[in-house]
Motif scaffolding. Structure first.
Motif, PDB file in Angstrom:
ATOM      1  N   UNK A 165      79.653 -22.119  16.091  1.00 53.02           N
ATOM      2  CA  UNK A 165      78.197 -22.139  16.107  1.00 53.02           C
ATOM      3  C   UNK A 165      77.768 -20.681  16.240  1.00 53.02           C
ATOM      4  N   UNK A 166      77.538 -20.004  15.112  1.00 47.66           N
ATOM      5  CA  UNK A 166      77.320 -18.563  15.117  1.00 47.66           C
ATOM      6  C   UNK A 166      75.906 -18.229  15.551  1.00 47.66           C
ATOM      7  N   UNK A 167      75.695 -18.123  16.861  1.00 50.73           N
ATOM      8  CA  UNK A 167      74.381 -17.775  17.382  1.00 50.73           C
ATOM      9  C   UNK A 167      74.500 -16.542  18.258  1.00 50.73           C
ATOM     10  N   UNK A 221      72.077 -24.125  20.881  1.00 47.99           N
ATOM     11  CA  UNK A 221      73.377 -24.724  21.153  1.00 47.99           C
ATOM     12  C   UNK A 221      73.913 -24.272  22.506  1.00 47.99           C
ATOM     13  N   UNK A 222      73.567 -23.057  22.901  1.00 49.70           N
ATOM     14  CA  UNK A 222      74.070 -22.533  24.172  1.00 49.70           C
ATOM     15  C   UNK A 222      73.371 -23.157  25.378  1.00 49.70           C
ATOM     16  N   UNK A 276      66.412 -27.749  17.124  1.00 48.29           N
ATOM     17  CA  UNK A 276      66.356 -26.403  16.547  1.00 48.29           C
ATOM     18  C   UNK A 276      64.921 -26.010  16.214  1.00 48.29           C
ATOM     19  N   UNK A 277      64.615 -24.749  16.400  1.00 49.80           N
ATOM     20  CA  UNK A 277      63.296 -24.219  16.052  1.00 49.80           C
ATOM     21  C   UNK A 277      63.080 -24.283  14.548  1.00 49.80           C
ATOM     22  N   UNK A 278      61.827 -24.171  14.140  1.00 48.71           N
ATOM     23  CA  UNK A 278      61.483 -24.279  12.722  1.00 48.71           C
ATOM     24  C   UNK A 278      62.125 -23.199  11.859  1.00 48.71           C
ATOM     25  N   UNK A 279      62.469 -22.048  12.439  1.00 46.20           N
ATOM     26  CA  UNK A 279      63.057 -20.967  11.643  1.00 46.20           C
ATOM     27  C   UNK A 279      64.584 -20.960  11.697  1.00 46.20           C
TER      28      UNK A 279
END
Length: 317
Positions: free
Chosen positions: A36-38, A148-149, A237-240
């Motif tokens: 999960x690349x955040x 995700x975090x 998740x946010x809209x962006x």
């Protein structure tokens, strides 16, 4: 002779290093695909770029779009409905299931972590609050989002089959929540949950709620009875934020298709929603009720719009 031996050793060493490098590159590539690349702020690094997202999973055509609709005198947003998917036969361990919602694409997904893989088990259309953006305070008509975090979680799965609500649109106090209300832990905010859309099925998928997430009545039943549990992790998740890497992997590996995958730069802003000339939806002259199910009315002396806590307490009496 000595020179040849040294040269031979160098050649072997170089070959070994090359093999290790190739092997390392492959391993990193596989690991990267499953992560999960955040970043520290929860922003998806790999797929926030429009081109990268389009290459991973193409955007839907411009024919699939958001519409501003006047529903009983209130502005709402609607979009093209998609087929619900539920594949419980793929589930191995219910306790490893989690939910991810896309406020951009109007979907609720159920995934299960299976070893080093992530499998999609279900997908439902959903409806969020009218206004886009993260919830800041009570009554701002926004759905909170997270990363995700730092996910939300389900704290309660209540029987909402008799709950009712007055939307102030002339229909009076009507059944509104479907059979279940899955209450979420959303730090800083209360009363947010996932529920059905009785008397408001037309709003799914779209934007019309006061902050909660609506599913079709049959979908909230399937989610509750098949996958959900108290403590289940929920990511909104946010809209962006576009598809996460493991979601892209699941769609590709499971050969799944969907109707909606919006280019974030082409979706409506709050200002556009407010200023658009709306299409005509349901009106106050339409039949107010189609069901005869007994609903829970607000007790005398209370405001017509009961809080979810009051509704829950009343149902226990």
């Amino acid at each position: 002779m000595k020179f040849k031996n040294v040269l031979g050793k160098i050649t072997i060493t170089t070959a070994l290093l090359a093999m290790m490098a190739c092997s390392g590159s492959a391993s990193n590539k596989e690991a990267k695909a499953g992560q999960q690349a955040v970043d520290a702020d929860g922003v998806v690094v790999e797929v926030t770029d429009e081109k990268a997202a389009a290459e991973a999973l193409p955007f839907s055509s411009d024919d699939v779009r958001e519409h501003v609709v006047l529903d009983f005198g209130n502005r709402t947003v609607r979009t093209d409905a998609d087929e619900a998917i539920s594949m419980p036969h793929l589930m191995k361990n219910k306790q490893k299931c989690f939910i991810v919602m896309s406020k951009k694409d109007y979907y609720l997904y159920v995934y299960e972590a299976q070893g080093k893989d992530t499998v999609m088990l279900a997908r439902y259309d959903c409806c969020f609050a009218l206004k886009k953006g993260n919830k800041q305070k009570k009554g701002d008509m926004r759905t909170p989002h997270c990363t995700m975090k730092n996910p939300f979680s389900i704290s309660q799965m209540a029987d909402a089959s008799k709950w009712c609500h007055d939307f102030g649109d002339g229909r009076g106090s009507i059944k509104s929540y479907g059979d279940y209300f899955l209450r979420l832990v959303t730090p800083g905010h209360s009363g947010i949950g996932i529920h059905g859309s009785t008397n408001n099925a037309e709003s799914v998928p779209g934007r019309a709620s006061e902050g909660c997430i609506r599913l079709r009545d049959q979908d909230i039943r399937d989610l509750r009875q098949t996958y959900a549990f108290v403590g289940m992790k929920v990511v909104i998740k946010a809209e962006d934020v576009d598809d996460l890497p493991f979601e892209i992997h699941a769609y590709q590996k499971q050969n799944l298709s969907r109707k909606r995958h919006f280019d974030g730069k082409k979706t409506l802003t709050n200002e556009q929603i407010q200023n658009a000339t709306p299409e005509q939806g349901r009106s106050k002259g339409d039949k107010l009720r189609t069901d005869t199910t007994k609903t829970t009315a607000a007790p005398a002396g209370k405001d017509k719009n009961m809080t979810l806590e009051e509704l829950s307490a009343q149902n226990k009496k």
